[in-house]
Motif scaffolding. Structure first.
Motif, PDB file in Angstrom:
ATOM      1  N   UNK A   1       0.809  -1.220  -0.092  1.00  0.00           N
ATOM      2  CA  UNK A   1      -0.060   0.061  -0.132  1.00  0.00           C
ATOM      3  C   UNK A   1       0.513   1.509   0.108  1.00  0.00           C
ATOM      4  N   UNK A   2       1.746   1.368   0.899  1.00  0.00           N
ATOM      5  CA  UNK A   2       2.721   2.523   1.094  1.00  0.00           C
ATOM      6  C   UNK A   2       3.566   2.709  -0.166  1.00  0.00           C
ATOM      7  N   UNK A   3       4.381   1.394  -0.305  1.00  0.00           N
ATOM      8  CA  UNK A   3       5.646   1.321  -1.052  1.00  0.00           C
ATOM      9  C   UNK A   3       5.271   1.576  -2.489  1.00  0.00           C
ATOM     10  N   UNK A   4       4.253   1.055  -3.121  1.00  0.00           N
ATOM     11  CA  UNK A   4       3.698   1.260  -4.371  1.00  0.00           C
ATOM     12  C   UNK A   4       3.317   2.389  -4.740  1.00  0.00           C
TER      13      UNK A   4
ATOM     14  N   UNK B   1       1.963   7.936  14.948  1.00  0.00           N
ATOM     15  CA  UNK B   1       1.448   6.411  15.025  1.00  0.00           C
ATOM     16  C   UNK B   1       0.334   5.929  14.065  1.00  0.00           C
ATOM     17  N   UNK B   2       0.111   6.668  12.811  1.00  0.00           N
ATOM     18  CA  UNK B   2      -0.655   5.962  12.152  1.00  0.00           C
ATOM     19  C   UNK B   2      -0.600   4.735  11.438  1.00  0.00           C
ATOM     20  N   UNK B   3      -1.674   4.170  10.674  1.00  0.00           N
ATOM     21  CA  UNK B   3      -1.316   2.976   9.788  1.00  0.00           C
ATOM     22  C   UNK B   3      -1.123   3.385   8.432  1.00  0.00           C
ATOM     23  N   UNK B   4       0.014   3.025   8.104  1.00  0.00           N
ATOM     24  CA  UNK B   4       0.282   3.545   6.677  1.00  0.00           C
ATOM     25  C   UNK B   4      -0.139   2.480   5.613  1.00  0.00           C
ATOM     26  N   UNK B   5      -0.518   1.465   6.054  1.00  0.00           N
ATOM     27  CA  UNK B   5      -0.953   0.481   5.350  1.00  0.00           C
ATOM     28  C   UNK B   5      -2.465   0.494   5.083  1.00  0.00           C
ATOM     29  N   UNK B   6      -3.101   1.588   5.672  1.00  0.00           N
ATOM     30  CA  UNK B   6      -4.389   1.789   5.246  1.00  0.00           C
ATOM     31  C   UNK B   6      -4.485   2.524   4.086  1.00  0.00           C
ATOM     32  N   UNK B   7      -5.304   2.266   3.017  1.00  0.00           N
ATOM     33  CA  UNK B   7      -5.218   2.832   1.633  1.00  0.00           C
ATOM     34  C   UNK B   7      -5.680   4.301   1.814  1.00  0.00           C
ATOM     35  N   UNK B   8      -6.707   4.624   2.723  1.00  0.00           N
ATOM     36  CA  UNK B   8      -7.186   5.781   3.166  1.00  0.00           C
ATOM     37  C   UNK B   8      -6.122   6.822   3.641  1.00  0.00           C
ATOM     38  N   UNK B   9      -5.073   6.258   4.457  1.00  0.00           N
ATOM     39  CA  UNK B   9      -3.876   7.125   4.476  1.00  0.00           C
ATOM     40  C   UNK B   9      -3.269   7.599   3.379  1.00  0.00           C
ATOM     41  N   UNK B  10      -2.944   6.877   2.496  1.00  0.00           N
ATOM     42  CA  UNK B  10      -2.409   7.323   1.084  1.00  0.00           C
ATOM     43  C   UNK B  10      -3.155   8.180   0.288  1.00  0.00           C
TER      44      UNK B  10
ATOM     45  N   UNK C   1      -1.234  15.498  -5.369  1.00  0.00           N
ATOM     46  CA  UNK C   1      -1.263  14.293  -6.046  1.00  0.00           C
ATOM     47  C   UNK C   1      -2.468  13.652  -6.167  1.00  0.00           C
ATOM     48  N   UNK C   2      -2.707  13.116  -7.281  1.00  0.00           N
ATOM     49  CA  UNK C   2      -4.207  12.410  -7.376  1.00  0.00           C
ATOM     50  C   UNK C   2      -4.396  11.391  -6.101  1.00  0.00           C
ATOM     51  N   UNK C   3      -5.189  11.792  -5.240  1.00  0.00           N
ATOM     52  CA  UNK C   3      -5.290  10.818  -4.003  1.00  0.00           C
ATOM     53  C   UNK C   3      -5.853   9.343  -4.428  1.00  0.00           C
ATOM     54  N   UNK C   4      -6.702   9.343  -5.034  1.00  0.00           N
ATOM     55  CA  UNK C   4      -7.310   8.003  -5.879  1.00  0.00           C
ATOM     56  C   UNK C   4      -6.010   7.101  -6.348  1.00  0.00           C
TER      57      UNK C   4
END
Length: 225
Positions: free
Chosen positions: A96-99, A125-134, A143-146
């Motif tokens: 999720x975050x790395x791609x 302390x957020x969950x960066x693997x949550x797509x909503x975080x990206x 940037x395009x959030x979607x």
């Protein structure tokens, strides 16, 4: 000599500390570095690597090592005047975050993306693997959030990620932070000074917290997955 490379992980607290040290002590070097992500692949990408006999060079740490890292990172952060908010990774999907990083890189905002995500993870302390975080990061960076939210699902970006993982394997990256300068390899934040010297970069003056010596920032291997 080929360009110097910094292999980082958005998961790793030692990568977070390495970015801090680069910004404060080696800002000119940071501008020169090629930034390459390193992460634990999901089942699909791991299977794609296996088809060609490739294996991701990372070994899961023991409970004892994990507990040590919690103490060590807190100590190293305190020496730098930083506070840390430990995230809780419930069901991490590191794609999720790395791609999403590749989307930001194409837009010329690689370092800005790393900064935003590392602050989200280690300061909030957020969950960066949550797509909503990206999606939030996309809004902050313009940037395009979607596109950032769904990068881990995009076949083309996943293919790009697969090639990036293969590059990590070819370079012999087994943990982060990992630096390369030509054939020279350096693992851990305590090797940052040597890495910088190998590419002719001197450290910038930095104000140390009280009672710290000039070498206090370089007292631990500081490497992990």
């Amino acid at each position: 000599m080929s360009e110097p490379v910094f292999y980082f992980s958005l998961r790793s607290p030692y990568s977070w500390l390495a970015i801090h040290d680069l910004k404060t002590r080696y800002p000119k070097l940071l501008e020169r570095l090629a930034l390459k992500p390193f992460w634990e692949p999901d089942e699909e990408l791991r299977g794609a690597l296996g088809k060609h006999g490739e294996a991701f060079l990372y070994t899961a740490m023991s409970k004892e090592k994990h507990l040590y890292i919690l103490t060590d990172v807190r100590r190293l952060a305190r020496k730098r005047g930083l506070t840390i908010a430990w995230p809780h990774d419930k069901s991490p999907r590191w794609e999720v975050p790395h791609l999403a990083y590749f989307v930001a890189e194409r837009a010329g905002k690689a370092l800005e993306f790393i900064e935003a995500v590392k602050d989200m993870r280690w300061k909030l302390g957020r969950d960066i693997c949550d797509p909503g975080a990206m999606e939030e990061v996309g809004c902050v960076l313009g940037l395009d959030p979607i596109e950032l939210r769904d990068a881990h699902l995009d076949p083309q970006i996943r293919a790009e990620g697969l090639q990036a993982l293969r590059a990590c394997i070819r370079a012999g990256v087994f943990g982060v932070p990992f630096f390369t300068a030509g054939r020279e390899k350096f693992w851990g934040i305590d090797r940052l000074h040597e890495f910088a010297g190998s590419v002719g970069q001197e450290a910038a003056p930095v104000e140390m917290p009280t009672a710290m010596t000039g070498s206090a920032l370089l007292d631990h291997a500081g490497g992990c997955g």
